[in-house]
Write a protein that holds these residues in place. Structure first.
Motif, PDB file in Angstrom:
ATOM      1  N   TRP A   4       0.844  -1.190   0.000  1.00  0.00           N
ATOM      2  CA  TRP A   4       0.000   0.000   0.000  1.00  0.00           C
ATOM      3  C   TRP A   4       0.881   1.242   0.000  1.00  0.00           C
ATOM      4  O   TRP A   4       1.855   1.322   0.749  1.00  0.00           O
ATOM      5  N   CYS A   5       0.531   2.208  -0.822  1.00  0.00           N
ATOM      6  CA  CYS A   5       1.241   3.485  -0.856  1.00  0.00           C
ATOM      7  C   CYS A   5       0.448   4.535  -0.080  1.00  0.00           C
ATOM      8  O   CYS A   5      -0.771   4.403   0.088  1.00  0.00           O
ATOM      9  N   GLY A   6       1.145   5.574   0.377  1.00  0.00           N
ATOM     10  CA  GLY A   6       0.496   6.592   1.181  1.00  0.00           C
ATOM     11  C   GLY A   6       0.404   7.931   0.480  1.00  0.00           C
ATOM     12  O   GLY A   6       1.265   8.277  -0.332  1.00  0.00           O
ATOM     13  N   THR A   7      -0.633   8.686   0.805  1.00  0.00           N
ATOM     14  CA  THR A   7      -0.800  10.034   0.259  1.00  0.00           C
ATOM     15  C   THR A   7      -0.274  11.135   1.168  1.00  0.00           C
ATOM     16  O   THR A   7      -0.137  12.276   0.706  1.00  0.00           O
ATOM     17  N   PRO A   8       0.015  10.890   2.471  1.00  0.00           N
ATOM     18  CA  PRO A   8       0.479  11.996   3.319  1.00  0.00           C
ATOM     19  C   PRO A   8       1.717  12.697   2.753  1.00  0.00           C
ATOM     20  O   PRO A   8       2.620  12.053   2.224  1.00  0.00           O
ATOM     21  N   TYR A  27       0.190  -2.352  -7.386  1.00  0.00           N
ATOM     22  CA  TYR A  27       0.109  -2.266  -5.934  1.00  0.00           C
ATOM     23  C   TYR A  27      -1.321  -2.600  -5.490  1.00  0.00           C
ATOM     24  O   TYR A  27      -2.240  -2.691  -6.316  1.00  0.00           O
ATOM     25  N   ASP A  28      -1.502  -2.729  -4.188  1.00  0.00           N
ATOM     26  CA  ASP A  28      -2.795  -3.183  -3.670  1.00  0.00           C
ATOM     27  C   ASP A  28      -3.695  -2.070  -3.152  1.00  0.00           C
ATOM     28  O   ASP A  28      -4.919  -2.220  -3.165  1.00  0.00           O
ATOM     29  N   GLY A  29      -3.112  -0.973  -2.643  1.00  0.00           N
ATOM     30  CA  GLY A  29      -3.975   0.038  -2.059  1.00  0.00           C
ATOM     31  C   GLY A  29      -3.273   1.357  -1.828  1.00  0.00           C
ATOM     32  O   GLY A  29      -2.065   1.499  -2.027  1.00  0.00           O
ATOM     33  N   MET A  30      -4.082   2.332  -1.405  1.00  0.00           N
ATOM     34  CA  MET A  30      -3.606   3.666  -1.053  1.00  0.00           C
ATOM     35  C   MET A  30      -4.155   4.023   0.330  1.00  0.00           C
ATOM     36  O   MET A  30      -5.314   3.743   0.641  1.00  0.00           O
ATOM     37  N   ILE A  31      -3.303   4.659   1.106  1.00  0.00           N
ATOM     38  CA  ILE A  31      -3.631   5.056   2.475  1.00  0.00           C
ATOM     39  C   ILE A  31      -3.780   6.568   2.553  1.00  0.00           C
ATOM     40  O   ILE A  31      -2.964   7.306   1.996  1.00  0.00           O
ATOM     41  N   CYS A  32      -4.805   7.030   3.251  1.00  0.00           N
ATOM     42  CA  CYS A  32      -4.990   8.453   3.536  1.00  0.00           C
ATOM     43  C   CYS A  32      -4.854   8.693   5.036  1.00  0.00           C
ATOM     44  O   CYS A  32      -5.156   7.808   5.837  1.00  0.00           O
ATOM     45  N   ALA A  33      -4.399   9.876   5.396  1.00  0.00           N
ATOM     46  CA  ALA A  33      -4.282  10.253   6.808  1.00  0.00           C
ATOM     47  C   ALA A  33      -5.283  11.366   7.111  1.00  0.00           C
ATOM     48  O   ALA A  33      -5.860  11.966   6.204  1.00  0.00           O
ATOM     49  N   ASP A  34      -5.462  11.651   8.396  1.00  0.00           N
ATOM     50  CA  ASP A  34      -6.553  12.531   8.803  1.00  0.00           C
ATOM     51  C   ASP A  34      -6.107  13.566   9.821  1.00  0.00           C
ATOM     52  O   ASP A  34      -5.648  13.203  10.910  1.00  0.00           O
ATOM     53  N   HIS A  35      -6.206  14.835   9.445  1.00  0.00           N
ATOM     54  CA  HIS A  35      -6.151  15.957  10.389  1.00  0.00           C
ATOM     55  C   HIS A  35      -7.062  17.046   9.837  1.00  0.00           C
ATOM     56  O   HIS A  35      -7.157  17.233   8.622  1.00  0.00           O
ATOM     57  N   LEU A  36      -7.704  17.752  10.725  1.00  0.00           N
ATOM     58  CA  LEU A  36      -8.597  18.824  10.301  1.00  0.00           C
ATOM     59  C   LEU A  36      -7.864  20.153  10.167  1.00  0.00           C
ATOM     60  O   LEU A  36      -8.008  20.863   9.173  1.00  0.00           O
ATOM     61  N   ILE A  37      -7.079  20.474  11.178  1.00  0.00           N
ATOM     62  CA  ILE A  37      -6.470  21.804  11.251  1.00  0.00           C
ATOM     63  C   ILE A  37      -5.136  21.713  11.978  1.00  0.00           C
ATOM     64  O   ILE A  37      -4.780  20.673  12.536  1.00  0.00           O
ATOM     65  N   TYR A  38      -4.400  22.816  11.967  1.00  0.00           N
ATOM     66  CA  TYR A  38      -3.235  22.987  12.829  1.00  0.00           C
ATOM     67  C   TYR A  38      -3.473  24.282  13.601  1.00  0.00           C
ATOM     68  O   TYR A  38      -3.413  25.370  13.019  1.00  0.00           O
ATOM     69  N   PRO A  39      -3.773  24.185  14.897  1.00  0.00           N
ATOM     70  CA  PRO A  39      -4.123  25.398  15.642  1.00  0.00           C
ATOM     71  C   PRO A  39      -2.923  26.320  15.832  1.00  0.00           C
ATOM     72  O   PRO A  39      -1.784  25.856  15.970  1.00  0.00           O
ATOM     73  N   ARG A  40      -3.181  27.614  15.848  1.00  0.00           N
ATOM     74  CA  ARG A  40      -2.116  28.587  16.106  1.00  0.00           C
ATOM     75  C   ARG A  40      -1.439  28.289  17.450  1.00  0.00           C
ATOM     76  O   ARG A  40      -0.217  28.339  17.562  1.00  0.00           O
ATOM     77  N   ASP A  41      -2.255  27.982  18.451  1.00  0.00           N
ATOM     78  CA  ASP A  41      -1.736  27.648  19.773  1.00  0.00           C
ATOM     79  C   ASP A  41      -1.982  26.163  20.018  1.00  0.00           C
ATOM     80  O   ASP A  41      -3.045  25.762  20.497  1.00  0.00           O
ATOM     81  N   LEU A  42      -1.022  25.324  19.647  1.00  0.00           N
ATOM     82  CA  LEU A  42      -1.163  23.874  19.801  1.00  0.00           C
ATOM     83  C   LEU A  42      -0.792  23.484  21.230  1.00  0.00           C
ATOM     84  O   LEU A  42       0.374  23.501  21.619  1.00  0.00           O
ATOM     85  N   ARG A  43      -1.805  23.135  22.013  1.00  0.00           N
ATOM     86  CA  ARG A  43      -1.578  22.764  23.407  1.00  0.00           C
ATOM     87  C   ARG A  43      -1.433  21.251  23.575  1.00  0.00           C
ATOM     88  O   ARG A  43      -0.789  20.790  24.507  1.00  0.00           O
ATOM     89  N   MET A  67     -10.938  12.387  -0.717  1.00  0.00           N
ATOM     90  CA  MET A  67      -9.793  11.830  -1.436  1.00  0.00           C
ATOM     91  C   MET A  67     -10.068  10.403  -1.900  1.00  0.00           C
ATOM     92  O   MET A  67      -9.798  10.038  -3.053  1.00  0.00           O
ATOM     93  N   ILE A  68     -10.598   9.586  -1.006  1.00  0.00           N
ATOM     94  CA  ILE A  68     -10.856   8.190  -1.370  1.00  0.00           C
ATOM     95  C   ILE A  68     -11.883   8.101  -2.482  1.00  0.00           C
ATOM     96  O   ILE A  68     -11.728   7.321  -3.434  1.00  0.00           O
ATOM     97  N   ARG A  79      -7.493  -0.724  -3.436  1.00  0.00           N
ATOM     98  CA  ARG A  79      -8.321  -0.553  -2.255  1.00  0.00           C
ATOM     99  C   ARG A  79      -7.851   0.704  -1.532  1.00  0.00           C
ATOM    100  O   ARG A  79      -6.747   1.199  -1.770  1.00  0.00           O
ATOM    101  N   PHE A  80      -8.663   1.193  -0.617  1.00  0.00           N
ATOM    102  CA  PHE A  80      -8.357   2.440   0.071  1.00  0.00           C
ATOM    103  C   PHE A  80      -8.674   2.291   1.557  1.00  0.00           C
ATOM    104  O   PHE A  80      -9.634   1.630   1.948  1.00  0.00           O
ATOM    105  N   SER A  81      -7.834   2.939   2.388  1.00  0.00           N
ATOM    106  CA  SER A  81      -8.062   2.906   3.824  1.00  0.00           C
ATOM    107  C   SER A  81      -7.424   4.135   4.455  1.00  0.00           C
ATOM    108  O   SER A  81      -6.978   5.050   3.761  1.00  0.00           O
ATOM    109  N   ASN A  82      -7.377   4.150   5.775  1.00  0.00           N
ATOM    110  CA  ASN A  82      -6.881   5.299   6.533  1.00  0.00           C
ATOM    111  C   ASN A  82      -5.797   4.854   7.511  1.00  0.00           C
ATOM    112  O   ASN A  82      -5.841   3.757   8.038  1.00  0.00           O
ATOM    113  N   ALA A  83      -4.880   5.771   7.775  1.00  0.00           N
ATOM    114  CA  ALA A  83      -3.881   5.522   8.814  1.00  0.00           C
ATOM    115  C   ALA A  83      -3.619   6.836   9.558  1.00  0.00           C
ATOM    116  O   ALA A  83      -2.621   7.472   9.320  1.00  0.00           O
TER     117      ALA A  83
END
Length: 290
Positions: A4-8, A27-43, A67-68, A79-83
């Motif tokens: 599986w190859c990754g898109t990140p 190849y067999d699949g592609m992997i997607c990753a998940d984040h919504l935002i990067y906060p200015r103040d990352l606590r 993306m998928i 095939r497609f999945s998440n990591a």
């Protein structure tokens, strides 16, 4: 062994062309990753020795399911999945709907890779509780399976209450659910509730240790004889022998990005610069492991 190859960290606008190349190369699949935002103040502390993420705030994290859906539309086999997809940061019904739609449009070529995440700020922005996210994911997994059955469906639990309803389209076949995370709770969740486990990048010896832990937990839960996927990346130099050894100990899929060490790909340019590394790795490694 699956590859599986990754898109990140890939430019978002290049991902569809790369997916077609990966599909064509076998190849067999592609992997997607998940984040919504990067906060200015990352606590929130990132789970690393520094406590900080290894990427810049402006790094693009396109929506996993958009993306998928797009990649599924331009491929035939992959095939497609998440990591991984931070499912408990979203409402249960929303997760059920987006995954079911992607499964329907792709003719069942999707898996759901879930994890609890680490960024409190994302949960707060979405109005979801952070402190009980692990317990809610434990309930969300069987709830999703119930909601994907088709017809009139409902769910009643401690954290989720879904009245009888119709949710369509439903997946054409059961969607495999894999769990990410290295904590004891995550490994137990994978062994007890899921169809597999998704790791990160490890040496062969460290990967073998995680496989042993999962094998022991699956025996504990009486699930040792059921099919179980183990997907991760190996940090050892890639070779057919390495991946055959990995398969022998129970690893079913490896994540790879053949272009990551190619200086021509690191520089901006035509998307065709990905083709060479993809095809060379397919010929020298993937084909040798079939």
């Amino acid at each position: 062994m699956q590859f599986w190859c990754g898109t990140p960290f890939m430019k978002t606008t290049e991902s569809l062309a790369v997916a077609r190349m990966v599909d064509d190369a076998g190849y067999d699949g592609m992997i997607c990753a998940d984040h919504l935002i990067y906060p200015r103040d990352l606590r929130s502390p990132y789970p690393s020795p520094t406590g900080k993420p290894g990427w810049q705030p402006e790094t693009a994290w396109p929506d996993t399911w958009v993306m998928i859906g797009a990649m599924a539309a331009v491929t035939t086999r992959l095939r497609f999945s998440n990591a991984v997809y931070v499912a408990p940061a979203r409402p249960l019904i929303e997760v059920a709907k987006v995954v079911a739609t992607a499964a329907s449009l792709s003719d069942g070529r999707v898996s759901l890779g879930v994890g609890i995440g680490w960024m409190r700020e994302e949960y707060e922005l979405l109005g979801q509780e952070f402190g009980n996210r692990g317990k809610r994911l434990d309930e969300m997994i069987p709830a999703l399976r119930a909601l994907w059955q088709g017809g009139w469906v409902s769910w009643s639990g401690r954290y989720y209450e879904v009245p009888e309803m119709m949710i369509e389209p439903h997946p054409p076949q059961p969607v495999p659910i894999l769990c990410g995370g290295e904590s004891d709770a995550a490994l137990r969740r994978a062994a007890a509730l899921c169809d597999g486990w998704i790791g990160t990048a490890y040496t062969f010896d460290d990967a073998k240790a995680y496989v042993s832990k999962l094998d022991a937990l699956r025996r504990e839960f009486g699930r040792a004889d059921q099919p179980f996927e183990i997907m991760l990346a190996l940090m050892d130099p890639p070779s057919p022998d390495l991946y055959k050894r990995a398969e022998d100990i129970g690893i079913t899929a490896v994540m790879c990005a053949p272009w990551m060490t190619d200086p021509a790909v690191a520089a901006d340019g035509d998307v065709e610069r990905y083709r060479g590394p993809i095809e060379r790795f397919a010929e020298s490694v993937v084909a040798e492991c079939r």
